[in-house]
Design an enzyme around this catalytic site. Sequence first.
Site, PDB file in Angstrom:
ATOM      1  CE  LYS A 110     -60.134 -32.558 -25.427  1.00 36.59           C
ATOM      2  NZ  LYS A 110     -60.583 -31.944 -24.746  1.00 36.59           N
TER       3      LYS A 110
HETATM    4  C1  LIG Z   1     -61.322 -30.280 -23.490  1.00 38.22           C
HETATM    5  C2  LIG Z   1     -60.083 -30.129 -23.068  1.00 38.22           C
HETATM    6  C3  LIG Z   1     -59.760 -29.257 -22.297  1.00 38.22           C
HETATM    7  C4  LIG Z   1     -61.111 -29.348 -21.064  1.00 38.22           C
HETATM    8  O1  LIG Z   1     -61.219 -30.786 -20.624  1.00 38.22           O
HETATM    9  P1  LIG Z   1     -62.186 -31.215 -19.721  1.00 38.22           P
HETATM   10  O2  LIG Z   1     -62.066 -32.597 -19.823  1.00 38.22           O
HETATM   11  O3  LIG Z   1     -63.385 -30.638 -20.922  1.00 38.22           O
HETATM   12  O4  LIG Z   1     -62.656 -30.034 -18.550  1.00 38.22           O
HETATM   13  C5  LIG Z   1     -58.892 -28.710 -21.531  1.00 38.22           C
HETATM   14  N1  LIG Z   1     -57.984 -28.003 -22.338  1.00 38.22           N
HETATM   15  C6  LIG Z   1     -57.915 -28.053 -24.260  1.00 38.22           C
HETATM   16  C7  LIG Z   1     -56.985 -28.231 -24.714  1.00 38.22           C
HETATM   17  C8  LIG Z   1     -59.148 -29.239 -24.370  1.00 38.22           C
HETATM   18  O5  LIG Z   1     -59.394 -29.379 -25.590  1.00 38.22           O
END
Ligand SMILES: *Cc1c(COP(=O)(O)O)cnc(C)c1O
Length: 407
Positions: free
Chosen positions: A195
């Site tokens: 991210k």
């Molecule tokens: C990555 C992601 C999540 C989950 O994030 P985590 O921190 O891995 O739990 C939720 N929604 C979207 C759209 C994502 O891309």
Amino acid sequence: MRHTLLPFSPPLIGDEEIAEVVDTLRSDWITTGPKTKRFEEEFAAVVGAPASLAVNSCTAALHVALAALGIGQGDAVITTPMTFCSTVHVIEQVGAKPLLVDVEPDTLNIDPEGVRRVLQHVPASSRIKAILPVHLYGHPCNMDPLLDIAREFGFAIIEDAAHALPARYKGRIIGSPCDSASVKVLTCFSFYATKNLTTGEGGMLTGPPEFVDEARIWSLHGMSRDAWKRYGAEESWYYEVACPGFKYNLADIQAAIGLHQLRKLPDFHARRTEIVRQYNEAFSQCEEFQIPAKRAEVDHAWHLYVLRFNLDRMTISRNQFIEELKARNISSSVHFIPIHLHRYYRDRYGYKPYDFPVAHREFQRIVSLPVFPAMTDSDVQDVIEAVLDIARRHGKIAAASPSAARG
Ligand SMILES: *Cc1c(COP(=O)(O)O)cnc(C)c1O
């Protein structure tokens, strides 16, 4: 052609993050403590949030947001099919029912008009409690009409902002309060390894203090005090258990990384934006492709650069395109396989592929290209050359009249 594989989205961790982690490891507090507290405060300041709760994933943030709002068995939550599965899993996990609404063709975000249409047809007995919009790829959803609906029907809004750091809707940064004070809005961020800001694994919930306080209790065993306060010098050993809570706290080891990532966020975002500019400049000229939407009223976080194929102008499918990229040492991905196509949701709710025609159609023609802050201009050129080369060889225009082929 490149000789080494270009990764899709590696993290950019510097000496500052490493030194801060080492400092944490050498201290006598490695789990949730002073650095997590500081990370919560500094993050809240960056997004203008009134309160914040650090957790160990965005999924956890979404889960405790639902719990804090009292959403559970027999309730329903409106959301989008165009998302990562965990957005919808948490609705199932609290015992509520997801009501999927198809997306807008340009942004692929939940369509507020579609939400209105669904609300005209649901039985009066449906206990819809919230809308869970996802700011897909980092492009904020059309929030004003969603807030209007929420106000009118008394729904809360839980934003999945996993991609939307930093992003703005009509000048307001995602995570800060909306003008619509009567609507409860909670926002969930992800610090997963790929991210825009990473702590390895991690997440943050922001929103009104009373709900964030409630979520904090849910995030740590339902205990009414967190551990470091409990064992801190001036606090007693006593705690109360208010609910059967989860174990979702973020550790100081992770917050140590986040503190420095947060300082670098403006530079990371500037680099993402520049990479996107170069991609757009190269691909907007090609009839084979459609470049990502960006509406005038938003600032895009550019978590993902999703190119769409005009399939009628290509002799190969999206899947073959990905293979062709791989053969040229370029990683790519698909975001996302729509929820209603996954076996669990298909079986449970009897969805057919065309129940959400926009999501289903667009899924066939999306590919996510690498965008990450450490990407060099030469990496970006490698991607552009690979994509244009594939278009040249497999575009219908090129195939029909070789003399018209570019290059
Ligand atoms: C990555 C992601 C999540 C989950 O994030 P985590 O921190 O891995 O739990 C939720 N929604 C979207 C759209 C994502 O891309």
